[in-house]
Design a protein around this motif. Structure first.
Motif, PDB file in Angstrom:
ATOM      1  N   TRP A 158       0.826  -1.205   0.000  1.00 32.59           N
ATOM      2  CA  TRP A 158       0.000   0.000   0.000  1.00 32.59           C
ATOM      3  C   TRP A 158       0.863   1.259   0.000  1.00 32.59           C
ATOM      4  O   TRP A 158       0.517   2.266  -0.645  1.00 32.59           O
ATOM      5  N   VAL A 159       1.976   1.228   0.704  1.00 27.35           N
ATOM      6  CA  VAL A 159       2.898   2.372   0.676  1.00 27.35           C
ATOM      7  C   VAL A 159       3.454   2.565  -0.729  1.00 27.35           C
ATOM      8  O   VAL A 159       3.556   3.697  -1.235  1.00 27.35           O
ATOM      9  N   LEU A 160       3.810   1.462  -1.394  1.00 23.49           N
ATOM     10  CA  LEU A 160       4.339   1.525  -2.756  1.00 23.49           C
ATOM     11  C   LEU A 160       3.296   2.091  -3.710  1.00 23.49           C
ATOM     12  O   LEU A 160       3.600   2.982  -4.526  1.00 23.49           O
ATOM     13  N   ALA A 161       2.066   1.590  -3.632  1.00 29.48           N
ATOM     14  CA  ALA A 161       1.001   2.078  -4.519  1.00 29.48           C
ATOM     15  C   ALA A 161       0.712   3.559  -4.263  1.00 29.48           C
ATOM     16  O   ALA A 161       0.578   4.359  -5.210  1.00 29.48           O
ATOM     17  N   SER A 162       0.629   3.944  -2.986  1.00 29.47           N
ATOM     18  CA  SER A 162       0.364   5.350  -2.645  1.00 29.47           C
ATOM     19  C   SER A 162       1.490   6.261  -3.127  1.00 29.47           C
ATOM     20  O   SER A 162       1.239   7.379  -3.597  1.00 29.47           O
ATOM     21  N   SER A 163       2.721   5.770  -3.029  1.00 30.37           N
ATOM     22  CA  SER A 163       3.872   6.557  -3.491  1.00 30.37           C
ATOM     23  C   SER A 163       3.807   6.794  -4.992  1.00 30.37           C
ATOM     24  O   SER A 163       4.180   7.881  -5.472  1.00 30.37           O
ATOM     25  N   CYS A 164       3.353   5.795  -5.740  1.00 30.63           N
ATOM     26  CA  CYS A 164       3.214   5.951  -7.193  1.00 30.63           C
ATOM     27  C   CYS A 164       2.218   7.062  -7.524  1.00 30.63           C
ATOM     28  O   CYS A 164       2.488   7.926  -8.371  1.00 30.63           O
ATOM     29  N   TRP A 165       1.066   7.057  -6.845  1.00 36.97           N
ATOM     30  CA  TRP A 165       0.057   8.086  -7.096  1.00 36.97           C
ATOM     31  C   TRP A 165       0.576   9.467  -6.704  1.00 36.97           C
ATOM     32  O   TRP A 165       0.449  10.433  -7.481  1.00 36.97           O
ATOM     33  N   LEU A 166       1.167   9.566  -5.523  1.00 32.80           N
ATOM     34  CA  LEU A 166       1.628  10.865  -5.040  1.00 32.80           C
ATOM     35  C   LEU A 166       2.744  11.421  -5.916  1.00 32.80           C
ATOM     36  O   LEU A 166       2.728  12.604  -6.301  1.00 32.80           O
TER      37      LEU A 166
END
Length: 327
Positions: A158-166
């Motif tokens: 989830w941190v990886l996915a959120s980092s991609c969006w941000l």
């Protein structure tokens, strides 16, 4: 109709340097050269592709949200994010394309154009990052299966996915702001199918080499870095596949990897052609259609709907809905 629309927004001669004002409106010339029959066929194609993309990707998002088994697997969390991105990505562009097909010469306001530019290229950046994240996830799962639960825990996923969006939404703000500060002279026309950095740079009456360099450098860094990471991950996967003892196992793995690499190649190839040298790609309409319409339509088929677990999850959900059972 097109000529009237162009005449309406035709301002003073270009040599008078009619500077852009907040009320400026652009006209996208992408489909104005097509006759009525060709526009009708193109609108049918775009509508079908849009509907198919929405149906395929929303099915995947629905399955990930409703099936507890998929929610525990990082691979499907990334796929759910990726599918939702594709829904947003194609919605940013295709509805406006359909408006231009139905009403050639329909103007788009200055602010609406730059809103479309921002979301269009930001979501393209997020797609680059998510493709790299998905390739990295598959590399860890195949090449480090024993350590995979630790290396790619749900929290880290989830941190990886959120980092991609941000990162995608933040990394391209500077180029967009620089382009918006350029001066555009009448007639305010963009020879493209969407508002895009290349056509906007080409339409400026006060070329700014610094802005072009910032756009090119930012795009190049993003595209080549994520592409290299994606290619490296798949290269190591293929190396691991070669160690499999039987040919049927190798063929199955090669089939999956080759399909993924085709989509990756199409997306990155078109992206590099349009954004590494943005001013030279002002009229790359066919190239733009490849990654605006083609890859979002293919992605559900290649990444998810061919997957047995995804299809099983969809069947379980449909059966549960019919029986009134909540999963």
């Amino acid at each position: 109709m097109v000529s009237l629309a162009l005449d309406e927004f035709k301002g003073p001669p270009k040599n008078l340097a009619n500077i852009t004002t907040p009320g400026t409106k652009f006209i996208l010339l992408g489909f104005t050269t097509l006759d009525r029959q060709s526009r009708a066929l193109t609108s049918v194609f775009l509508s079908s592709a849009y509907a198919g993309t929405l149906a395929g990707n929303l099915c995947i998002v629905w399955a990930v949200l409703r099936d507890p088994r998929l929610q525990r697997l990082p691979m499907y969390i990334l796929l759910g994010n990726f599918s939702w991105l594709e829904v947003c990505y194609i919605t940013t562009t295709v509805p406006r394309m359909l408006c231009d097909l139905l009403s050639p010469g329909l103007p788009i306001s200055f602010h609406a154009c730059f809103v479309q530019v921002y979301f269009f290229i930001s979501m393209g950046a997020i797609e680059c990052l998510l493709l790299a994240a998905m390739a990295w996830d598959r590399y860890l799962a195949i090449c480090h299966p024993l350590r995979y639960p630790v290396l790619m825990s749900l929290r880290r996923c989830w941190v990886l996915a959120s980092s991609c969006w941000l990162t995608g939404f933040l990394c391209l703000i500077t180029p967009i702001v620089l382009i918006s500060r350029l001066s555009f002279c009448s007639p305010y026309t963009l020879d493209h199918i969407v508002c895009d950095p290349g056509p906007l740079l080409a339409a400026s009456c006060t070329p700014d080499p610094r802005t072009e360099q910032v756009c090119s450098a930012t795009s190049s860094l993003l595209i080549f870095t994520t592409f290299l990471l994606t290619l490296t991950s798949y290269g190591r996967i293929l190396k691991a596949v070669m160690r499999l003892p039987t040919w049927p196992e190798r063929r199955k793995a090669f089939s999956t990897c080759s399909s993924h690499l085709v989509v990756v190649g199409l997306f990155y190839g078109a992206g590099a052609a349009n954004y590494v040298i943005p001013a030279a790609a002002a009229s790359g309409k066919a190239v733009t259609l490849v990654y605006v319409v083609g890859t979002p339509l293919l992605n559900p088929l290649i990444y998810s709907l061919r997957n047995k677990e995804m299809k099983a999850a969809l069947r379980r959900i449909l059966m549960g809905e019919k029986q009134g059972v909540r999963l």
